[in-house]
Write a protein that holds these residues in place. Structure first.
Motif, mmCIF file in Angstrom:
data_model
loop_
_atom_site.group_PDB
_atom_site.id
_atom_site.type_symbol
_atom_site.label_atom_id
_atom_site.label_comp_id
_atom_site.label_asym_id
_atom_site.label_seq_id
_atom_site.Cartn_x
_atom_site.Cartn_y
_atom_site.Cartn_z
ATOM 1 N N MET A 16 0.843 -1.188 0.000
ATOM 2 C CA MET A 16 0.000 0.000 0.000
ATOM 3 C C MET A 16 0.888 1.250 0.000
ATOM 4 N N PRO A 17 0.547 2.265 -0.774
ATOM 5 C CA PRO A 17 1.338 3.487 -0.756
ATOM 6 C C PRO A 17 1.182 4.209 0.579
ATOM 7 N N ALA A 18 2.246 4.835 1.021
ATOM 8 C CA ALA A 18 2.212 5.562 2.287
ATOM 9 C C ALA A 18 1.361 6.819 2.146
ATOM 10 N N ARG A 19 0.621 7.127 3.180
ATOM 11 C CA ARG A 19 -0.184 8.341 3.160
ATOM 12 C C ARG A 19 0.701 9.522 3.513
ATOM 13 N N ARG A 20 0.430 10.634 2.927
ATOM 14 C CA ARG A 20 1.275 11.806 3.112
ATOM 15 C C ARG A 20 0.889 12.655 4.320
ATOM 16 N N CYS A 21 -0.302 12.474 4.865
ATOM 17 C CA CYS A 21 -0.738 13.325 5.964
ATOM 18 C C CYS A 21 -0.160 12.890 7.301
ATOM 19 N N GLY A 22 0.526 11.762 7.369
ATOM 20 C CA GLY A 22 1.152 11.320 8.606
ATOM 21 C C GLY A 22 0.253 10.483 9.487
ATOM 22 N N ARG A 23 -1.035 10.449 9.219
ATOM 23 C CA ARG A 23 -1.951 9.648 10.007
ATOM 24 C C ARG A 23 -2.056 8.260 9.395
ATOM 25 N N PRO A 24 -2.101 7.214 10.249
ATOM 26 C CA PRO A 24 -2.238 5.856 9.698
ATOM 27 C C PRO A 24 -3.642 5.640 9.156
ATOM 28 N N THR A 25 -3.745 4.752 8.205
ATOM 29 C CA THR A 25 -5.048 4.410 7.649
ATOM 30 C C THR A 25 -5.772 3.462 8.607
ATOM 31 N N VAL A 26 -7.046 3.312 8.418
ATOM 32 C CA VAL A 26 -7.828 2.365 9.221
ATOM 33 C C VAL A 26 -7.276 0.960 9.033
ATOM 34 N N ARG A 27 -6.886 0.642 7.813
ATOM 35 C CA ARG A 27 -6.318 -0.679 7.520
ATOM 36 C C ARG A 27 -5.021 -0.898 8.316
ATOM 37 N N GLN A 28 -4.165 0.122 8.385
ATOM 38 C CA GLN A 28 -2.911 -0.016 9.125
ATOM 39 C C GLN A 28 -3.177 -0.213 10.612
ATOM 40 N N VAL A 29 -4.074 0.570 11.187
ATOM 41 C CA VAL A 29 -4.379 0.453 12.615
ATOM 42 C C VAL A 29 -4.959 -0.925 12.925
ATOM 43 N N THR A 30 -5.867 -1.387 12.092
ATOM 44 C CA THR A 30 -6.448 -2.715 12.288
ATOM 45 C C THR A 30 -5.378 -3.791 12.239
ATOM 46 N N ALA A 31 -4.461 -3.665 11.294
ATOM 47 C CA ALA A 31 -3.363 -4.643 11.196
ATOM 48 C C ALA A 31 -2.493 -4.606 12.440
ATOM 49 N N TRP A 32 -2.192 -3.427 12.945
ATOM 50 C CA TRP A 32 -1.371 -3.318 14.155
ATOM 51 C C TRP A 32 -2.051 -3.975 15.344
ATOM 52 N N LEU A 33 -3.351 -3.770 15.475
ATOM 53 C CA LEU A 33 -4.069 -4.275 16.633
ATOM 54 C C LEU A 33 -4.344 -5.773 16.562
ATOM 55 N N THR A 34 -4.412 -6.338 15.377
ATOM 56 C CA THR A 34 -4.771 -7.747 15.251
ATOM 57 C C THR A 34 -3.577 -8.675 15.050
ATOM 58 N N ARG A 35 -2.413 -8.129 14.781
ATOM 59 C CA ARG A 35 -1.215 -8.969 14.609
ATOM 60 C C ARG A 35 -0.509 -9.182 15.936
ATOM 61 N N HIS A 36 0.190 -10.296 16.017
ATOM 62 C CA HIS A 36 1.037 -10.553 17.187
ATOM 63 C C HIS A 36 2.170 -9.533 17.175
ATOM 64 N N PRO A 37 2.507 -8.959 18.328
ATOM 65 C CA PRO A 37 3.550 -7.924 18.360
ATOM 66 C C PRO A 37 4.896 -8.360 17.786
#
Length: 56
Positions: free
Chosen positions: A19-40
């Protein structure tokens, strides 16, 4: 009739690295969901600071 399985909404899931990086500096909903659902232990070095900031 053959169904296309290499892309589109029902094709293979796209990895966040594709996925291309967003330029506004805020993570996408998809990125946050991936962070929260993956093993650290599976998070990349680039994702760990984002998750840490989100949880603080």
């Amino acid at each position: 009739m053959q169904l296309e399985t290499t892309g589109g909404a029902f094709g293979r899931p796209q990895d966040d690295a594709e996925m291309p990086a967003r330029r506004c500096g805020r993570p996408t909903v998809r990125q946050v969901t991936a962070w929260l659902t993956r093993h650290p232990a599976i998070l990349t070095e680039e994702d760990r600071p984002g998750l840490k900031e989100l949880l603080t």
